[in-house]
Scaffold this motif. Structure first.
Motif, mmCIF file in Angstrom:
data_model
loop_
_atom_site.group_PDB
_atom_site.id
_atom_site.type_symbol
_atom_site.label_atom_id
_atom_site.label_comp_id
_atom_site.label_asym_id
_atom_site.label_seq_id
_atom_site.Cartn_x
_atom_site.Cartn_y
_atom_site.Cartn_z
ATOM 1 N N VAL A 84 46.890 109.993 -78.999
ATOM 2 C CA VAL A 84 46.351 108.930 -80.580
ATOM 3 C C VAL A 84 46.731 107.810 -80.333
ATOM 4 C CG1 VAL A 84 46.413 108.824 -83.020
ATOM 5 C CG2 VAL A 84 46.755 110.871 -81.950
ATOM 6 N N GLN A 132 44.123 116.124 -87.336
ATOM 7 C CA GLN A 132 42.494 116.667 -86.859
ATOM 8 C C GLN A 132 43.239 117.632 -85.825
ATOM 9 O OE1 GLN A 132 39.632 117.500 -87.417
ATOM 10 N NE2 GLN A 132 39.647 118.836 -85.403
ATOM 11 N N GLU A 155 43.047 111.100 -87.466
ATOM 12 C CA GLU A 155 42.874 111.232 -86.221
ATOM 13 C C GLU A 155 44.418 112.580 -86.061
ATOM 14 O OE1 GLU A 155 42.015 110.573 -81.768
ATOM 15 O OE2 GLU A 155 41.896 108.904 -82.882
#
Length: 215
Positions: free
Chosen positions: A187, A207, A204
């Motif tokens: 990330v 997710q 993110e």
């Protein structure tokens, strides 16, 4: 079924902040939190000596296999005394650093041609020989070194890893290598000299975690 999710990243990458946001975003999902190394444990003494410079003023003064063993023992004691029984009951865990930390912090001390051999040794040593559970997901927070150094300026004292910028730059390259070999999710946390908004990073991360929890 037990799940072990790990947040990795160099010092100053925002792991603690993102750990808090992850637990907040996981509304209704109960996670156990592990923070390693366990500095309050007697088993962490070699790690503290190493980071404090008692074994040498540079990370390179302690070879990759010796330093890896310091951290592995700390993890083994933490697992054996604090969370193995709970993990075996099938609960969810979030770890701030784990066995994956050795992959990039210590592998970087070796010639590039020895990296694959070290990763194979590390996987066998920690997960087969010591019996530490394998993570279901490792998320590496990739923060530019310039940004992480600026964020760490507020700290009163830096350890031998944190203040060695060439070492940190090399560790980032090693982390990207390990991420590709071991299937970590990377990330991005910054661009150039600027950190990305923490909410964007948190989204993110969530997710990635959601995908694992649905399996």
């Amino acid at each position: 079924m037990s799940k072990l999710i790990v947040l990795e990243g160099l010092d100053g990458s925002g792991k603690s902040t993102q750990m808090e946001l992850l637990q907040r975003n996981a509304a209704g999902v109960v996670f156990r939190h592990i923070k390693l190394p366990d500095y309050d444990s007697p088993a962490c003494s070699p790690v503290k000596m190493y980071l404090g410079g008692e074994l040498g003023g540079s990370p390179a003064d302690v070879n990759a296999y010796a330093a890896s063993s310091f951290y592995a023992v700390d993890r083994y004691v933490s697992y054996s005394t604090k969370w193995r029984e709970i993990y075996e009951r099938g609960e969810l865990f979030l770890a701030d650093r784990y066995t994956s930390s050795n992959a990039y912090h210590q592998m970087v001390k070796l010639p590039r041609k020895e990296w694959d051999g070290f990763l194979a040794w590390l996987e066998d040593y920690e997960h087969e020989k010591l019996g530490l559970p394998r993570p279901d997901l490792v998320i590496y927070l990739d923060m530019p070194i310039k940004v992480s150094q600026a964020l760490m300026k507020k700290r009163e004292e830096l350890d031998i890893h944190e203040k060695d910028i060439p070492y940190l730059l090399a560790c980032r390259k090693a982390a990207m290598y390990a991420a590709e070999k071991w299937g970590w999710r990377v990330v991005s946390c910054g661009a150039g000299s600027q950190a990305l908004p923490i909410e964007n990073i948190a989204g993110e991360i969530w997710q990635c975690v959601s995908e694992v929890l649905e399996c």
